[in-house]
Design an enzyme around this catalytic site. Structure first.
Site, PDB file in Angstrom:
ATOM      1  N   VAL A 158       0.834  -1.195   0.000  1.00 59.22           N
ATOM      2  CA  VAL A 158       0.000   0.000   0.000  1.00 59.22           C
ATOM      3  C   VAL A 158       0.873   1.250   0.000  1.00 59.22           C
ATOM      4  O   VAL A 158       0.686   2.157  -0.815  1.00 59.22           O
ATOM      5  CB  VAL A 158      -0.914  -0.013   1.255  1.00 59.22           C
ATOM      6  CG1 VAL A 158      -1.687   1.280   1.357  1.00 59.22           C
ATOM      7  CG2 VAL A 158      -1.849  -1.201   1.193  1.00 59.22           C
ATOM      8  N   LYS A 174      15.224  -3.052   1.760  1.00 56.64           N
ATOM      9  CA  LYS A 174      14.161  -2.480   0.940  1.00 56.64           C
ATOM     10  C   LYS A 174      14.525  -1.045   0.499  1.00 56.64           C
ATOM     11  O   LYS A 174      14.389  -0.681  -0.664  1.00 56.64           O
ATOM     12  CB  LYS A 174      12.881  -2.463   1.775  1.00 56.64           C
ATOM     13  CG  LYS A 174      11.617  -2.529   0.937  1.00 56.64           C
ATOM     14  CD  LYS A 174      10.408  -2.368   1.798  1.00 56.64           C
ATOM     15  CE  LYS A 174       9.773  -3.672   2.199  1.00 56.64           C
ATOM     16  NZ  LYS A 174       8.533  -3.456   2.964  1.00 56.64           N
ATOM     17  N   ASN A 193     -14.357  -5.496   2.022  1.00 50.92           N
ATOM     18  CA  ASN A 193     -13.603  -6.739   1.836  1.00 50.92           C
ATOM     19  C   ASN A 193     -14.414  -7.960   2.254  1.00 50.92           C
ATOM     20  O   ASN A 193     -14.370  -8.995   1.598  1.00 50.92           O
ATOM     21  CB  ASN A 193     -12.281  -6.685   2.597  1.00 50.92           C
ATOM     22  CG  ASN A 193     -11.177  -6.093   1.740  1.00 50.92           C
ATOM     23  OD1 ASN A 193     -11.391  -5.807   0.562  1.00 50.92           O
ATOM     24  ND2 ASN A 193     -10.009  -5.903   2.308  1.00 50.92           N
ATOM     25  N   GLY A 227     -14.273 -21.104  -7.986  1.00 50.29           N
ATOM     26  CA  GLY A 227     -12.934 -21.676  -8.107  1.00 50.29           C
ATOM     27  C   GLY A 227     -12.483 -22.319  -6.816  1.00 50.29           C
ATOM     28  O   GLY A 227     -13.283 -22.918  -6.082  1.00 50.29           O
ATOM     29  N   GLY A 282      -7.779 -16.040  -1.246  1.00 54.21           N
ATOM     30  CA  GLY A 282      -6.647 -16.015  -0.327  1.00 54.21           C
ATOM     31  C   GLY A 282      -6.044 -14.627  -0.372  1.00 54.21           C
ATOM     32  O   GLY A 282      -6.741 -13.658  -0.632  1.00 54.21           O
ATOM     33  N   CYS A 308      -5.327  -9.834   2.254  1.00 55.66           N
ATOM     34  CA  CYS A 308      -6.407  -8.984   2.770  1.00 55.66           C
ATOM     35  C   CYS A 308      -7.655  -9.736   3.227  1.00 55.66           C
ATOM     36  O   CYS A 308      -8.050  -9.629   4.386  1.00 55.66           O
ATOM     37  CB  CYS A 308      -6.806  -7.957   1.716  1.00 55.66           C
ATOM     38  SG  CYS A 308      -5.634  -6.615   1.610  1.00 55.66           S
ATOM     39  N   LYS A 310      -7.295 -11.968   6.367  1.00 54.63           N
ATOM     40  CA  LYS A 310      -6.958 -11.184   7.551  1.00 54.63           C
ATOM     41  C   LYS A 310      -8.119 -10.255   7.940  1.00 54.63           C
ATOM     42  O   LYS A 310      -8.457 -10.135   9.116  1.00 54.63           O
ATOM     43  CB  LYS A 310      -5.712 -10.353   7.215  1.00 54.63           C
ATOM     44  CG  LYS A 310      -5.102  -9.603   8.351  1.00 54.63           C
ATOM     45  CD  LYS A 310      -3.667  -9.230   8.021  1.00 54.63           C
ATOM     46  CE  LYS A 310      -3.527  -7.939   7.273  1.00 54.63           C
ATOM     47  NZ  LYS A 310      -3.785  -6.707   7.946  1.00 54.63           N
ATOM     48  N   ARG A 320       0.762 -15.609   0.264  1.00 53.03           N
ATOM     49  CA  ARG A 320       0.125 -15.521   1.568  1.00 53.03           C
ATOM     50  C   ARG A 320      -1.310 -16.048   1.506  1.00 53.03           C
ATOM     51  O   ARG A 320      -2.089 -15.615   0.678  1.00 53.03           O
ATOM     52  CB  ARG A 320       0.142 -14.076   2.084  1.00 53.03           C
ATOM     53  CG  ARG A 320       1.511 -13.674   2.603  1.00 53.03           C
ATOM     54  CD  ARG A 320       1.543 -12.238   3.022  1.00 53.03           C
ATOM     55  NE  ARG A 320       1.524 -11.337   1.868  1.00 53.03           N
ATOM     56  CZ  ARG A 320       1.476 -10.010   1.970  1.00 53.03           C
ATOM     57  NH1 ARG A 320       1.414  -9.435   3.148  1.00 53.03           N
ATOM     58  NH2 ARG A 320       1.487  -9.262   0.882  1.00 53.03           N
TER      59      ARG A 320
HETATM   60  C1  UDX Z   1      -8.362  -7.518  -2.243  1.00 52.68           C
HETATM   61  C2  UDX Z   1      -9.416  -6.469  -2.610  1.00 52.68           C
HETATM   62  O1  UDX Z   1      -9.914  -6.716  -3.933  1.00 52.68           O
HETATM   63  C3  UDX Z   1      -8.856  -5.075  -2.488  1.00 52.68           C
HETATM   64  O2  UDX Z   1      -9.875  -4.109  -2.736  1.00 52.68           O
HETATM   65  C4  UDX Z   1      -8.281  -4.890  -1.088  1.00 52.68           C
HETATM   66  O3  UDX Z   1      -7.702  -3.608  -0.949  1.00 52.68           O
HETATM   67  C5  UDX Z   1      -7.254  -5.966  -0.784  1.00 52.68           C
HETATM   68  O4  UDX Z   1      -7.845  -7.250  -0.962  1.00 52.68           O
HETATM   69  P1  UDX Z   1      -6.277  -8.689  -3.454  1.00 52.68           P
HETATM   70  O5  UDX Z   1      -6.082  -9.451  -2.185  1.00 52.68           O
HETATM   71  O6  UDX Z   1      -5.092  -8.096  -4.121  1.00 52.68           O
HETATM   72  O7  UDX Z   1      -7.325  -7.488  -3.228  1.00 52.68           O
HETATM   73  O8  UDX Z   1      -6.930  -9.716  -4.483  1.00 52.68           O
HETATM   74  P2  UDX Z   1      -8.273  -9.869  -5.314  1.00 52.68           P
HETATM   75  O9  UDX Z   1      -8.009  -9.594  -6.741  1.00 52.68           O
HETATM   76  O10 UDX Z   1      -9.401  -9.156  -4.704  1.00 52.68           O
HETATM   77  O11 UDX Z   1      -8.496 -11.454  -5.162  1.00 52.68           O
HETATM   78  C6  UDX Z   1      -8.622 -12.067  -3.874  1.00 52.68           C
HETATM   79  C7  UDX Z   1      -8.809 -13.553  -3.978  1.00 52.68           C
HETATM   80  O12 UDX Z   1     -10.101 -13.856  -4.471  1.00 52.68           O
HETATM   81  C8  UDX Z   1      -7.816 -14.265  -4.912  1.00 52.68           C
HETATM   82  O13 UDX Z   1      -7.379 -15.452  -4.266  1.00 52.68           O
HETATM   83  C9  UDX Z   1      -8.639 -14.567  -6.145  1.00 52.68           C
HETATM   84  O14 UDX Z   1      -8.184 -15.694  -6.837  1.00 52.68           O
HETATM   85  C10 UDX Z   1     -10.011 -14.788  -5.534  1.00 52.68           C
HETATM   86  N1  UDX Z   1     -11.137 -14.528  -6.439  1.00 52.68           N
HETATM   87  C11 UDX Z   1     -11.399 -13.250  -6.887  1.00 52.68           C
HETATM   88  C12 UDX Z   1     -12.011 -15.552  -6.804  1.00 52.68           C
HETATM   89  O15 UDX Z   1     -11.823 -16.709  -6.403  1.00 52.68           O
HETATM   90  N2  UDX Z   1     -13.091 -15.265  -7.587  1.00 52.68           N
HETATM   91  C13 UDX Z   1     -13.377 -14.007  -8.026  1.00 52.68           C
HETATM   92  O16 UDX Z   1     -14.391 -13.832  -8.726  1.00 52.68           O
HETATM   93  C14 UDX Z   1     -12.478 -12.966  -7.672  1.00 52.68           C
END
Ligand code: UDX
Length: 460
Positions: free
Chosen positions: A17, A41, A237, A282, A286, A289, A292, A356
């Site tokens: 972030v 870093k 979320n 699917g 995971g 975000c 957690k 993660r």
């Molecule tokens: C998420 C939120 O989208 C974001 O707004 C927040 O700030 C942080 O958490 P992120 O963890 O990067 O973002 O991933 P995201 O693209 O949202 O996917 C999360 C998980 O859901 C992945 O494991 C993805 O494979 C799964 N997923 C997503 C599905 O299984 N089906 C879907 O339709 C969409």
């Protein structure tokens, strides 16, 4: 409308972030100092290298170089800043609660570096338990009292949760759906308006690798109280994770009654009240975000003696999905013990090396636990997976075709686009029994069957 007025920004924490936001803000014309305790870093960033795998990051770091510096020292970045953003990590404690220790330390160090006689705006960007803004305000006030600066140094606290996704973090920062600002005082809101003006009015020239999406208008900035702002992040979320768990639950029933969950999701998503996004069945969700934040939301509920059965169910369905997928393979193969299983994809989603809470990693662990030997491939996450799966009966390959060689089952576990163009015939022919579990519903059943596979999807 006034012209653009650059701000001096200190970004405390250069994780996903912090770094994405800092780089985007510098690109927009602000003067940004990124602070991180991690020397490795900081050295990487000073050399223009990104410590995270993120689309466009190194290119944008290069374009923003003149306005973006990095330091390990909070006291160098803070005194002259108009705005201090705190974006340090909030790891999960054992009970799911988010640990705000680093946020508090950051707030304290920030306050220790304030100069007397001028105002500051401190923005909490980290995802924090409800009420943390009050706590940050208290920590800062206490330091200022000790320093005898309470009267001369007004501090305005703002909550500004972020909604960026890994892999599209810069894109999401430049073209957000909305910006949420929680503040008690107008001073804080005004500075946030100045900070985000180029985004709110879309006045910047998009970098060639981060094009403005067609039809993108002007994102709204909603201003509210800090507690509601904090809640917006958690509720969003939790709701997104719930949409995925919901469609995965429906997928299970689709399999039993002979419906196709992809068709069901398409039909549902066309209803504007439902929407098509996050309805892809699917292996489940995971990442850093959803797991957690849903755990933290439940912990907040518990603290208040409030049950949240929907959020609990979303998590339960999600974690059971990994077992359901292994069960499915196990049924078809009549057991996985002693069998060789290929797994395509280890990251928690495509486009990242982040593992993660990755559903694919859990799937590999369950397979190994049940006695399978796993051959795995991932375009980016093998180094991370190697550490996580150390000591387990897993082999890694840099060529996806190699995982199928001699395998009795193949699982497509992460929907990397490169897996969509694999030569299915070549894969099937190199296997002992060409059984394919497409755990991301990525492939065409007809084509897979034509290639010789016994094909199984999720909910279809
Ligand atoms: C998420 C939120 O989208 C974001 O707004 C927040 O700030 C942080 O958490 P992120 O963890 O990067 O973002 O991933 P995201 O693209 O949202 O996917 C999360 C998980 O859901 C992945 O494991 C993805 O494979 C799964 N997923 C997503 C599905 O299984 N089906 C879907 O339709 C969409």
């Amino acid at each position: 409308m006034d012209g653009f007025q650059p701000l001096r920004v200190a970004m405390i924490g250069t994780g996903y972030v912090g770094l994405s936001t800092a780089t985007a803000l510098a690109y927009l014309g602000h003067h940004v100092v990124g602070v991180d305790k991690d020397e490795v870093k900081i050295n990487l960033l000073r050399a223009g290298k990104s410590p995270i795998k993120e689309h466009g990051m190194e290119e944008l770091l290069a374009l923003s170089r003149d306005r973006l510096t990095f330091t390990q020292d909070t006291s160098q970045a803070v005194p002259n800043a108009d705005l201090i953003l705190i974006a340090v990590g909030t790891p999960s404690k054992g009970n799911g609660e988010a640990d705000t220790r680093y946020v508090e330390i950051a707030a304290q160090e920030v306050a220790e570096a304030f100069l007397p006689g001028r105002p500051y705006v401190v923005v909490v960007k980290s995802t924090v338990p409800i009420g943390t803004n009050r706590r940050v305000s208290y920590v800062i006030r206490k330091v200022l009292e000790e320093r005898g600066l309470s009267a001369s140094t007004p501090v305005y606290i703002v909550s500004n949760p972020e909604f960026l996704r890994e892999g599209t973090a810069l894109y999401d920062t430049l073209y957000p759906d909305r910006i949420v600002v929680g503040a008690e005082e107008q001073e804080g809101i005004s500075v946030m308006q100045r900070l985000y003006r180029p985004i709110l009015e879309q006045t910047f020239n998009p970098p060639s690798f981060l094009n403005r999406p067609a039809g993108y208008g002007f994102p709204p900035m909603i201003t509210t109280d800090p507690i509601s702002a904090e809640m917006i992040k958690y509720a969003s979320n939790a709701f997104l994770s719930l949409k995925i768990s919901f469609i995965n639950e429906i997928a299970g029933l689709c399999e039993r009654v002979g419906a196709d969950v992809n068709e069901v999701a398409r039909g549902m998503g066309l209803d504007k009240r439902i929407g098509p996004h996050f309805l892809k069945a699917g292996l489940g969700w995971g990442g850093s975000c959803f797991p957690k934040d849903t755990a933290a939301l439940l912990a907040i509920g518990e603290e208040h003696g409030y049950e949240m059965p929907i959020v609990s169910a979303s998590r339960r369905v999600n974690y059971e999905q990994r077992y359901r997928m292994v069960d499915k393979l196990q049924e078809t193969l009549k057991g996985v013990r002693g069998r060789v299983i290929g797994v395509l994809g280890l990251s928690f989603k495509p486009g990242t090396d982040d593992i993660r809470e990755s559903p694919s990693i859990d799937l590999v662990k369950i397979l190994v636990e049940r006695g399978a030997h796993v051959r795995a491939h991932d375009p980016a996450a093998i180094p991370n997976a190697r550490k996580e799966l150390e000591g387990l009966d897993v082999e890694f390959f840099s060529d996806p075709y190699d995982v199928a060689v001699g395998a009795e089952g193949l699982v497509l576990a992460t929907d990397w686009s490169e897996y969509g163009i694999l030569d299915l015939k070549q894969l099937a022919e190199s296997m002992v029994t060409p059984v394919l579990l497409d755990a991301r519903n990525m492939l065409d059943r007809g084509k897979a069957e034509e290639a010789g596979f016994l094909y199984m999807g999720v909910g279809r």
